[in-house]
Design an enzyme around this catalytic site. Structure first.
Site, mmCIF file in Angstrom:
data_model
loop_
_atom_site.group_PDB
_atom_site.id
_atom_site.type_symbol
_atom_site.label_atom_id
_atom_site.label_comp_id
_atom_site.label_asym_id
_atom_site.label_seq_id
_atom_site.Cartn_x
_atom_site.Cartn_y
_atom_site.Cartn_z
ATOM 1 N N GLU A 66 0.822 -1.220 0.000
ATOM 2 C CA GLU A 66 0.000 0.000 0.000
ATOM 3 C C GLU A 66 0.855 1.269 0.000
ATOM 4 O OE1 GLU A 66 -2.703 2.055 -0.732
ATOM 5 O OE2 GLU A 66 -3.825 0.385 0.092
ATOM 6 N N LYS A 100 5.577 4.357 -9.971
ATOM 7 C CA LYS A 100 4.208 4.206 -9.451
ATOM 8 C C LYS A 100 3.225 3.895 -10.578
ATOM 9 C CE LYS A 100 5.413 7.139 -5.575
ATOM 10 N NZ LYS A 100 5.661 8.536 -5.173
ATOM 11 N N GLY A 125 6.133 11.562 2.722
ATOM 12 C CA GLY A 125 6.369 11.976 4.106
ATOM 13 C C GLY A 125 6.563 10.756 4.988
HETATM 14 N N1 HSE Z 1 9.898 10.815 -3.208
HETATM 15 C C1 HSE Z 1 8.559 10.338 -3.218
HETATM 16 C C2 HSE Z 1 7.623 11.488 -3.546
HETATM 17 C C3 HSE Z 1 8.240 9.733 -1.882
HETATM 18 O O1 HSE Z 1 8.067 12.636 -3.497
HETATM 19 O O2 HSE Z 1 6.453 11.265 -3.864
HETATM 20 C C4 HSE Z 1 6.968 8.956 -1.812
HETATM 21 O O3 HSE Z 1 6.991 7.850 -2.683
#
Ligand code: HSE
Length: 340
Positions: free
Chosen positions: A149, A224, A321
């Site tokens: 998740e 992602k 975060g």
């Molecule tokens: N470096 C990533 C971002 C952290 O800024 O979204 C979370 O995956």
């Protein structure tokens, strides 16, 4: 449940903190106990204690510049794959750095845990972007969970919402803001801050990857998008097979110019089906003020999911975060705990 924490950086320490804070709630309200018996970190060393590690002591040791080998228990200073397989634990939480080309050493750690009969929770995008199918089959064959998740939109529930609910409504496309650092930088640049200052601030706030190049060049969003393409459409391509552009070419002038036209520049990641082919891409796009994605500011993320049966669903929430990512891990641990 006995838990191994592999990787004890920002997210790993956040998980330790959240487990300490929620210990009473989990025990009293949910009847769940998560006992951390092993912690390993490439930089900070490792410790194994079958009766359970004192997490306060582990955190204090690290905060005061120490090493995990100083914490009570058996010190670990070797590569953890062998240790993971032998360790007495029910779950491994893997939070090491993301390598989008090899997904290593994380994939080896995950395989070792599955071979050692442990459920796996990961916040690492590499293994899910590159090896989702193999690892989920490996887990299912052993009757184990492989949950992630925290990999997309950190603690904002997304993967579970898609897997458990929206998948049945025939998803045609997902499109959104999937990187907190770049959305934070673009938002601050719109307010007049320089690119460099905004980037430094996002690092201070713990949003950026260890190598912020991965954020600003779009690779983190690409990871992602690949995860979503794998989970939703059963894709089997590697992240760098998809076109990807970051925000390094976006100037303050571009932001002002499109604002005057009622638009905002956002780094957009998307994946969709074209015939039998899974398509995906990452790049800056001009989004009209009237679209829900245009109003998403700072380190927030948002994903618009276009379905055949319920139309467009947009999920908005924190995307990066320490605490937010740690919450994604807690959600997965509780999902596993709830099935025991
Ligand atoms: N470096 C990533 C971002 C952290 O800024 O979204 C979370 O995956």
């Amino acid at each position: 449940m006995r838990v191994l924490l592999i990787g004890f950086g920002t997210v790993g320490q956040g998980v330790a903190e959240i487990l300490l804070e929620k210990r009473d709630y989990l025990a009293k309200e949910k009847g769940m106990e998560f006992n951390v018996v092993g912690i390993f970190d490439k930089e900070l060393g490792g410790v194994y204690r079958p009766q359970g590690i004192n997490l306060e002591e582990a955190l204090e040791t690290i905060h005061s510049g120490g090493n995990l080998t100083q914490v009570h228990g058996e010190s670990l200073d070797e590569d953890p794959s062998g240790f993971i397989q032998k360790a007495e634990a029910e779950v491994m939480v893997e939070m090491t750095y993301t390598d989008l080309k090899t997904a290593q050493p994380a994939t080896s750690y995950i395989r070792a845990a599955l071979d050692g009969n442990m459920h796996v929770v990961t916040t690492n995008k590499g293994p899910v972007a590159l090896n989702y199918k193999d690892l989920s089959i490996h887990a299912a064959e052993n009757g184990l969970e492989f949950l992630f998740e925290g990999t997309v939109m950190s603690g904002t529930p997304l993967i579970s919402v898609i897997q458990e609910n929206l998948i049945s409504s025939h998803i045609r496309e997902v499109k959104g803001i999937l990187n907190g650092t770049t959305n934070y930088i673009l938002s601050r640049m719109e307010e007049g801050l320089s690119y460099q200052k905004a980037l430094e601030k996002s690092q201070e706030l713990g949003y950026a990857e260890a190598q912020p190049e991965a954020d600003v060049r779009g690779w983190d969003a690409l990871a992602k998008v690949s995860i979503l393409a794998n989970v939703i459409f059963g894709a089997n391509r590697k992240p760098f097979d998809y076109p990807c552009e970051g925000i390094t070419e976006v100037s303050a002038n571009d932001l002002i110019r499109v604002k005057d036209q009622g638009k905002r520049i956002k780094l957009i990641g998307k994946t969709w089906m074209e015939g039998n082919f899974v398509k995906a891409s990452v790049g800056p796009e001009e989004i009209d003020f009237t679209h829900p994605l245009a109003g998403v500011k700072g380190a927030f993320n948002a994903l618009t999911i276009t379905t055949e049966d319920v139309g467009e669903v947009t999920i908005v929430g924190p995307g990066a975060g320490q605490r937010e990512s740690a919450y994604g891990v807690l959600r997965d641990l509780m999902a596993i705990g709830g099935k025991q």
